[in-house]
Design a protein around this motif. Structure first.
Motif, short mmCIF file in Angstrom:
data_model
loop_
_atom_site.label_atom_id
_atom_site.label_comp_id
_atom_site.label_asym_id
_atom_site.label_seq_id
_atom_site.Cartn_x
_atom_site.Cartn_y
_atom_site.Cartn_z
N PRO A 53 107.32 -30.01 -51.89
CA PRO A 53 107.07 -30.96 -50.67
C PRO A 53 107.14 -30.62 -49.25
CG PRO A 53 108.87 -31.55 -52.15
CD PRO A 53 108.55 -30.10 -52.53
N VAL A 54 106.25 -31.07 -48.34
CA VAL A 54 106.16 -30.91 -47.07
C VAL A 54 106.36 -32.09 -46.02
CG1 VAL A 54 104.88 -29.95 -45.09
CG2 VAL A 54 104.63 -28.82 -47.65
N PHE A 55 107.39 -32.09 -45.25
CA PHE A 55 107.67 -33.04 -44.34
C PHE A 55 107.27 -32.78 -42.86
CE2 PHE A 55 110.42 -33.93 -47.97
CZ PHE A 55 110.60 -35.15 -47.74
N THR A 56 107.02 -33.67 -42.11
CA THR A 56 106.67 -33.61 -40.64
C THR A 56 107.81 -33.67 -39.95
OG1 THR A 56 105.56 -35.52 -40.52
CG2 THR A 56 104.30 -33.71 -41.16
N LEU A 57 108.14 -32.93 -38.54
CA LEU A 57 109.21 -33.23 -37.85
C LEU A 57 108.58 -33.56 -36.43
CD1 LEU A 57 111.65 -30.33 -38.65
CD2 LEU A 57 111.81 -32.59 -39.36
N LEU A 58 108.97 -34.56 -35.64
CA LEU A 58 109.10 -34.81 -34.33
C LEU A 58 107.50 -35.39 -34.10
CD1 LEU A 58 110.33 -31.77 -32.67
CD2 LEU A 58 111.71 -33.91 -33.24
N SER A 59 106.53 -34.96 -34.76
CA SER A 59 105.06 -35.56 -34.55
C SER A 59 104.50 -35.53 -36.04
CB SER A 59 104.40 -34.51 -33.63
OG SER A 59 102.81 -35.23 -33.32
N ASP A 60 104.02 -36.81 -36.44
CA ASP A 60 103.47 -36.92 -37.73
C ASP A 60 102.18 -36.16 -37.98
OD1 ASP A 60 103.41 -37.62 -40.28
OD2 ASP A 60 103.43 -39.76 -40.08
N LEU A 61 101.56 -36.14 -39.13
CA LEU A 61 100.36 -35.64 -39.40
C LEU A 61 99.34 -36.64 -40.17
CD1 LEU A 61 101.30 -31.79 -40.09
CD2 LEU A 61 100.33 -32.68 -38.14
N SER A 62 98.32 -36.43 -40.26
CA SER A 62 97.56 -37.23 -41.26
C SER A 62 97.25 -36.65 -42.61
CB SER A 62 96.04 -37.48 -40.50
OG SER A 62 95.45 -36.26 -40.56
N ALA A 63 97.80 -35.83 -42.91
CA ALA A 63 97.65 -35.10 -44.43
C ALA A 63 98.33 -36.47 -45.27
CB ALA A 63 98.47 -34.01 -44.53
N PRO A 64 97.44 -36.69 -46.19
CA PRO A 64 97.91 -37.93 -46.98
C PRO A 64 98.95 -37.39 -47.94
CG PRO A 64 95.80 -37.15 -47.67
CD PRO A 64 96.02 -36.53 -46.37
N GLU A 65 99.02 -35.90 -48.43
CA GLU A 65 99.78 -35.16 -49.16
C GLU A 65 101.30 -35.13 -48.66
OE1 GLU A 65 95.76 -34.47 -50.02
OE2 GLU A 65 96.94 -34.18 -48.56
N ARG A 66 101.44 -35.44 -47.21
CA ARG A 66 102.87 -35.07 -46.66
C ARG A 66 103.93 -35.91 -47.34
NH1 ARG A 66 100.25 -38.89 -43.86
NH2 ARG A 66 101.28 -40.16 -42.48
N ALA A 67 105.02 -35.15 -47.51
CA ALA A 67 106.02 -36.25 -48.13
C ALA A 67 106.73 -36.96 -47.48
CB ALA A 67 107.25 -34.98 -48.73
N GLY A 68 106.73 -36.73 -46.12
CA GLY A 68 107.31 -37.83 -45.02
C GLY A 68 107.38 -37.13 -43.65
N TYR A 69 107.73 -38.17 -42.81
CA TYR A 69 108.00 -37.92 -41.45
C TYR A 69 109.22 -38.19 -40.86
CZ TYR A 69 107.95 -38.92 -36.25
OH TYR A 69 108.44 -38.69 -35.05
N VAL A 70 109.99 -37.33 -40.13
CA VAL A 70 111.34 -37.52 -39.50
C VAL A 70 110.87 -37.22 -38.06
CG1 VAL A 70 113.69 -36.86 -39.63
CG2 VAL A 70 112.36 -36.67 -41.64
N GLY A 71 111.46 -38.20 -37.43
CA GLY A 71 111.62 -38.05 -35.68
C GLY A 71 111.56 -39.61 -35.08
N VAL A 72 111.63 -39.47 -33.98
CA VAL A 72 111.43 -40.97 -33.29
C VAL A 72 110.01 -41.73 -33.56
CG1 VAL A 72 113.10 -40.14 -31.50
CG2 VAL A 72 110.58 -40.19 -31.09
N ASP A 73 109.85 -43.00 -33.18
CA ASP A 73 108.93 -43.89 -33.24
C ASP A 73 108.23 -43.79 -31.86
OD1 ASP A 73 107.09 -46.17 -32.89
OD2 ASP A 73 108.17 -46.97 -34.57
N ALA A 74 106.95 -42.88 -32.00
CA ALA A 74 106.31 -42.64 -30.78
C ALA A 74 105.69 -44.00 -29.98
CB ALA A 74 105.31 -41.81 -31.28
#
Length: 344
Positions: free
Chosen positions: A150-171
């Motif tokens: 699993p790959v998670f994004t931190l601080l800034s999300d990505l458009s990759a549909p396979e990403r497991a999730g995003y953790v950061g603030v609401d931009a």
């Protein structure tokens, strides 16, 4: 004297590879729950010396996982502080701490980030990354997801549909909050926005929300063309110097990305005050607020982000180990902190 059973003996008894037995024993990679049970039962049947340890770890959820974190510029105090928070979050996991493998990427080219992701995943059960949104990066995420990483994004999300999730603030909340505050604090005059790159989706979303709020609630405000500084403080300094020469009446400034030291330097040299907001309360920003150069700083809660990221990553790894699906592209947003010179 009878021979002591070996790891290879356990593998033959369980009908699996020696590598799978090693993973059950040491928690190096996810293993399905049924396979884990078969390995432990085989180890117990033949009297393998580490059978009790395998069983104990299973009952405690004590498989020691390895989590990789791909951050950016090692020279940036914010990423150094985030690395410390992630390390601490991994070490404080109970009952079994997990291993944090942290790498930095000074080159922000998408291909280099994609390579960093693949390399980090070799020795990790899950990966979290700070990255620009680009097909190279998204392709690497898809590859790792297919491998059960699993790959998670931190601080800034990505458009990759396979990403497991995003953790950061609401931009979006960040951009609208800054627009609301600047519109009330600044004198009449135009506003400007500085970004590191539009490929940071968090920065792009913050800029869009900032402009959207002003269009709706303060249509008299002119927002100048966005300045992009590639997260480089020298470029940021030069760009703001040039902008202030063209727009001496600039009333408000929102720095939604990096290059803040250069921004602060240019503001210090400007003869009149520009109501300014930026992100992350590093020492240079704290000093600038005390000196009346900066007015607002939006802060990502590093400890909460780190704790949440580690917890969600471990949950996703456990799902993979048990053969259960993990709902991809989830959002685990954390409330940002707002600092002014009066609440430092």
């Amino acid at each position: 004297m009878s021979r002591r059973p070996t790891l290879a003996d356990v593998a033959r008894e369980a009908g699996v590879s020696s590598a799978t037995v090693d993973r059950v024993l040491n928690g190096r990679l996810p293993v399905r729950a049924g396979t884990t049970q078969r390995v432990i039962a085989a180890a117990e049947r033949i009297g393998y010396h580490a059978a009790a340890l395998m069983r104990e770890r299973q009952h405690e959820g004590g498989v020691r996982r390895t989590l990789a974190f791909c951050l950016q510029k090692r020279s940036d105090p914010f990423y150094c502080a985030l690395a410390e928070a992630l390390q601490s979050a991994c070490e404080s996991r109970h009952p079994t701490p997990c291993i944090a493998r942290i790498s930095f990427q000074d080159a922000l080219e998408p291909a280099a980030i994609a390579d960093q992701l693949r390399e980090a995943a070799r020795a990790a059960d899950a990966v979290a990354v700070v990255a620009v949104d680009h097909p190279h990066v998204n392709a690497a995420i898809a590859e790792l997801q297919a491998q059960g990483k699993p790959v998670f994004t931190l601080l800034s999300d990505l458009s990759a549909p396979e990403r497991a999730g995003y953790v950061g603030v609401d931009a979006r909340h960040s951009g609208r909050t800054v627009a609301w505050l600047l519109s009330r604090l600044a004198a009449p005059g135009p506003f400007a926005v500085f970004l590191g790159s539009h490929r940071y989706l968090g920065q792009e979303a913050a800029e869009g929300a900032f402009r959207s709020w002003l269009r709706e609630h303060a249509p008299q405000r002119v927002v100048l063309d966005t300045q992009v500084n590639l997260e480089d403080e020298r470029l940021a300094y030069e760009a703001l110097q040039s902008l202030l020469a063209r727009e001496p009446g600039l009333a408000g400034l929102y720095v939604a990305g990096g290059g803040v030291p250069g921004i602060v330097r240019a503001l210090r040299e400007h003869p009149t005050h520009v109501v300014s907001a930026c992100t992350e309360l590093m020492p240079d920003r704290r000093a600038a607020m005390i000196d009346g150069v900066l007015d607002l700083v939006l802060v990502s809660p590093r400890e909460r982000i780190a704790t949440t990221a580690v917890a969600r990553m471990l949950e996703a790894v456990q799902c993979a180990a048990e053969g259960r699906p993990w709902p991809v592209a989830q959002s685990f947003t954390q409330p940002f902190e707002l600092h002014t010179p009066e609440n430092l």
